[in-house]
Design a protein around this motif. Sequence first.
Motif, PDB file in Angstrom:
ATOM      1  N   ASN A  64       0.829  -1.203   0.000  1.00  0.00           N
ATOM      2  CA  ASN A  64       0.000   0.000   0.000  1.00  0.00           C
ATOM      3  C   ASN A  64       0.866   1.257   0.000  1.00  0.00           C
ATOM      4  O   ASN A  64       0.570   2.226  -0.687  1.00  0.00           O
ATOM      5  N   ALA A  65       1.945   1.212   0.799  1.00  0.00           N
ATOM      6  CA  ALA A  65       2.841   2.369   0.867  1.00  0.00           C
ATOM      7  C   ALA A  65       3.452   2.669  -0.497  1.00  0.00           C
ATOM      8  O   ALA A  65       3.718   3.824  -0.835  1.00  0.00           O
ATOM      9  N   SER A  66       3.635   1.616  -1.306  1.00  0.00           N
ATOM     10  CA  SER A  66       4.301   1.804  -2.601  1.00  0.00           C
ATOM     11  C   SER A  66       3.414   2.525  -3.603  1.00  0.00           C
ATOM     12  O   SER A  66       3.874   2.867  -4.688  1.00  0.00           O
ATOM     13  N   HIS A  67       2.144   2.770  -3.273  1.00  0.00           N
ATOM     14  CA  HIS A  67       1.270   3.525  -4.185  1.00  0.00           C
ATOM     15  C   HIS A  67       0.884   4.903  -3.655  1.00  0.00           C
ATOM     16  O   HIS A  67      -0.107   5.479  -4.071  1.00  0.00           O
ATOM     17  N   THR A  68       1.681   5.417  -2.712  1.00  0.00           N
ATOM     18  CA  THR A  68       1.400   6.768  -2.204  1.00  0.00           C
ATOM     19  C   THR A  68       2.135   7.837  -3.005  1.00  0.00           C
ATOM     20  O   THR A  68       1.740   8.989  -3.002  1.00  0.00           O
ATOM     21  N   LEU A  69       3.269   7.475  -3.606  1.00  0.00           N
ATOM     22  CA  LEU A  69       4.252   8.376  -4.230  1.00  0.00           C
ATOM     23  C   LEU A  69       5.318   8.808  -3.223  1.00  0.00           C
ATOM     24  O   LEU A  69       6.218   9.569  -3.555  1.00  0.00           O
ATOM     25  N   PHE A  70       5.245   8.311  -1.978  1.00  0.00           N
ATOM     26  CA  PHE A  70       6.163   8.788  -0.937  1.00  0.00           C
ATOM     27  C   PHE A  70       7.191   7.753  -0.493  1.00  0.00           C
ATOM     28  O   PHE A  70       8.109   8.079   0.244  1.00  0.00           O
ATOM     29  N   MET A  71       7.022   6.481  -0.863  1.00  0.00           N
ATOM     30  CA  MET A  71       7.931   5.467  -0.322  1.00  0.00           C
ATOM     31  C   MET A  71       9.100   5.159  -1.262  1.00  0.00           C
ATOM     32  O   MET A  71       8.898   4.901  -2.450  1.00  0.00           O
ATOM     33  N   ASP A  72      10.281   5.165  -0.718  1.00  0.00           N
ATOM     34  CA  ASP A  72      11.493   4.793  -1.443  1.00  0.00           C
ATOM     35  C   ASP A  72      11.485   3.270  -1.642  1.00  0.00           C
ATOM     36  O   ASP A  72      11.423   2.515  -0.670  1.00  0.00           O
ATOM     37  N   LEU A  73      11.534   2.844  -2.910  1.00  0.00           N
ATOM     38  CA  LEU A  73      11.434   1.407  -3.202  1.00  0.00           C
ATOM     39  C   LEU A  73      12.593   0.605  -2.616  1.00  0.00           C
ATOM     40  O   LEU A  73      12.457  -0.592  -2.373  1.00  0.00           O
ATOM     41  N   GLU A  74      13.738   1.252  -2.421  1.00  0.00           N
ATOM     42  CA  GLU A  74      14.890   0.508  -1.918  1.00  0.00           C
ATOM     43  C   GLU A  74      14.924   0.440  -0.401  1.00  0.00           C
ATOM     44  O   GLU A  74      15.133  -0.615   0.174  1.00  0.00           O
ATOM     45  N   THR A  75      14.704   1.580   0.270  1.00  0.00           N
ATOM     46  CA  THR A  75      14.802   1.597   1.738  1.00  0.00           C
ATOM     47  C   THR A  75      13.490   1.225   2.410  1.00  0.00           C
ATOM     48  O   THR A  75      13.453   0.927   3.600  1.00  0.00           O
ATOM     49  N   LEU A  76      12.377   1.271   1.660  1.00  0.00           N
ATOM     50  CA  LEU A  76      11.025   1.036   2.206  1.00  0.00           C
ATOM     51  C   LEU A  76      10.688   2.050   3.298  1.00  0.00           C
ATOM     52  O   LEU A  76       9.976   1.720   4.254  1.00  0.00           O
ATOM     53  N   GLU A  77      11.183   3.268   3.156  1.00  0.00           N
ATOM     54  CA  GLU A  77      10.866   4.325   4.112  1.00  0.00           C
ATOM     55  C   GLU A  77      10.259   5.523   3.397  1.00  0.00           C
ATOM     56  O   GLU A  77      10.487   5.723   2.211  1.00  0.00           O
ATOM     57  N   TRP A  78       9.493   6.313   4.170  1.00  0.00           N
ATOM     58  CA  TRP A  78       8.953   7.550   3.603  1.00  0.00           C
ATOM     59  C   TRP A  78      10.107   8.479   3.258  1.00  0.00           C
ATOM     60  O   TRP A  78      11.055   8.598   4.028  1.00  0.00           O
ATOM     61  N   ARG A  79       9.997   9.177   2.129  1.00  0.00           N
ATOM     62  CA  ARG A  79      11.019  10.127   1.717  1.00  0.00           C
ATOM     63  C   ARG A  79      10.667  11.508   2.253  1.00  0.00           C
ATOM     64  O   ARG A  79       9.679  12.115   1.820  1.00  0.00           O
ATOM     65  N   ALA A  80      11.512  12.013   3.156  1.00  0.00           N
ATOM     66  CA  ALA A  80      11.259  13.328   3.745  1.00  0.00           C
ATOM     67  C   ALA A  80      11.221  14.410   2.665  1.00  0.00           C
ATOM     68  O   ALA A  80      10.410  15.346   2.735  1.00  0.00           O
ATOM     69  N   ASP A  81      12.083  14.279   1.639  1.00  0.00           N
ATOM     70  CA  ASP A  81      12.136  15.333   0.609  1.00  0.00           C
ATOM     71  C   ASP A  81      10.859  15.370  -0.220  1.00  0.00           C
ATOM     72  O   ASP A  81      10.339  16.447  -0.541  1.00  0.00           O
ATOM     73  N   ILE A  82      10.306  14.193  -0.540  1.00  0.00           N
ATOM     74  CA  ILE A  82       9.077  14.184  -1.352  1.00  0.00           C
ATOM     75  C   ILE A  82       7.893  14.667  -0.509  1.00  0.00           C
ATOM     76  O   ILE A  82       7.066  15.462  -0.975  1.00  0.00           O
ATOM     77  N   LEU A  83       7.828  14.225   0.752  1.00  0.00           N
ATOM     78  CA  LEU A  83       6.762  14.715   1.645  1.00  0.00           C
ATOM     79  C   LEU A  83       6.824  16.237   1.732  1.00  0.00           C
ATOM     80  O   LEU A  83       5.791  16.922   1.685  1.00  0.00           O
TER      81      LEU A  83
END
Length: 504
Positions: free
Chosen positions: A187-206
């Motif tokens: 589900n996180a992978s369809h937000t536009l916010f999750m880094d596919l490699e680290t599986l973490e939210w990207r602070a810069d995109i947020l």
Amino acid sequence: MTDYIIALDQGTTSSRAIIFDKKGSIISVGQKEHEQIMPRAGWVEHDPIEIRDNMREVIGIALGRANLTRHDIAAIGITNQRETAVVWDKNTGIPVYNAIVWQDTRTQPIVNRLAGDKGVERYKDIVGLPLATYFSGTKIVWILENVEGAREKAEAGDLIFGTTDTWVLWNLTGGPSGGIHATDVTNASHTLFMDLETLEWRADILADFGVPRSMMPEIRSSSEVYGEARDTSLLRETPVAGILGDQQAAAFGQAAFDAGESKNTYGTGNFLIFQTGTEIVRSENGLLTTIGYKLGDGPTHYALEGSIAVTGSLIQWLRDQLGIIATAPEVEKLALSVEDNGGVYFVPAFSGLYAPYWRPDARGAIVGLTRYANRGHLSRAALEATAFQTREVLDAVNADSGVDLAELKVDGGMIANDTLMQFQADILGVPVVRPVIAETTALGAAYAAGLAVGFWNDLDELRANWQEDKRWTPNDDAPERERQLRLWKKAVTKSMDWVDDDVR
Ligand SMILES: Nc1ncnc2c1ncn2[C@@H]1O[C@H](COP(=O)(O)OP(=O)(O)OP(=O)(O)O)[C@@H](O)[C@H]1O
Ligand SMILES: [Mg+2]
């Protein structure tokens, strides 16, 4: 004895609770539709409170029909419509706005603004997705910018976001009193916010989107114990142990676990998932790069995805908006009342075109009309549109993977339509195969939960549950296939370039 797993399937048109046994057979089902709220052209909403209450009710129905209690249930799995966004007050549990549904196109101006000079692919290397109205991130921005007081409350840490898996999980595990605010990697992978490699939210995109980090759920694997159902639930003390977005769940339920394995689901829209194993494959042909699944501490499994916005919902449109059929299955009879499509092609670009085109400027088009065309031809063209769109997605998968798929595993509500499935095989030129247990979405979520609690031991046990039910073999009329495909592609071009500043 805990002999069963319950899957909660929070879908676009309905919420279901399905109880499965160890063989993956269905013991009982509770299902309830919710209202599709369409306040204006392009807008689609759901009432999250209605969804929450329906989910409670269908759990009761499923348990009641099977004459079981929570003591018989080993674990709960959740699956869901993936990009539909809910924003709510964590102190009260009340949403600040209706859920904005994945098909909704109101965020196109936000997409354009974020794309700016950098274009819609600016985050694609990181998140696997182009900027599009489809994904949940743009919907959060719309709520923050358009609901009075939302921005301030969000900055103060009072508002939280979730797709409907998170909404169901949070309510099931305590809501305002200690509800778990988490989602899974798919589900996180369809937000536009999750880094596919680290599986973490990207602070810069947020930050680019202006979404406070405090709104975002914790990202967990697809199969682990997240917590237990709260004391007021019929399922109290039962572990919630699996979450998979509906399309990844269907692939899991089809036992498509390994690189090169795939499935195509025919529901509200169509979604083809092609597993690429632990390797991240970047599409050159209009597919999304996404997460297939991740089991506990195990490796991340990636996938390519071909998303088609409108397939089954076109049949609903014939029923609800045109009124030429009373029920979805009737479309088959109407389609068979004519010999062929009579030259009519129906491009259902109601939300623009998704894969493989990604054209937000497209809108629905019916072309090839003559005085001869009737309801039968229109029904036929509507069914054929599903098959043509699938063919184009399959071509993209074949091009990206470099190997041609030998057959297509299918599931979802539309596969009950024999005429469509035969036409699908004919237009693909490869066999189409349906499993015995066609409720693969719920089954996949049940599998993820059952693996986490040791109800099933490994993937081989799940593979053994998969059995072929029916196979549609293609005809060998290649010239006719190519003729039809060429006309379809020509029709697609007629749907493009429609939206401009004068179209609202
Ligand atoms: N016999 C049929 N022929 C054509 N389309 C059908 C037929 N029966 C059902 N459908 C279509 O299938 C869709 C329902 O399928 P399914 O229940 O798999 O949808 P879904 O996408 O899983 O729903 P949800 O989004 O709620 O999960 C509807 O859009 C309906 O129009
Ligand atoms: Mg579904």
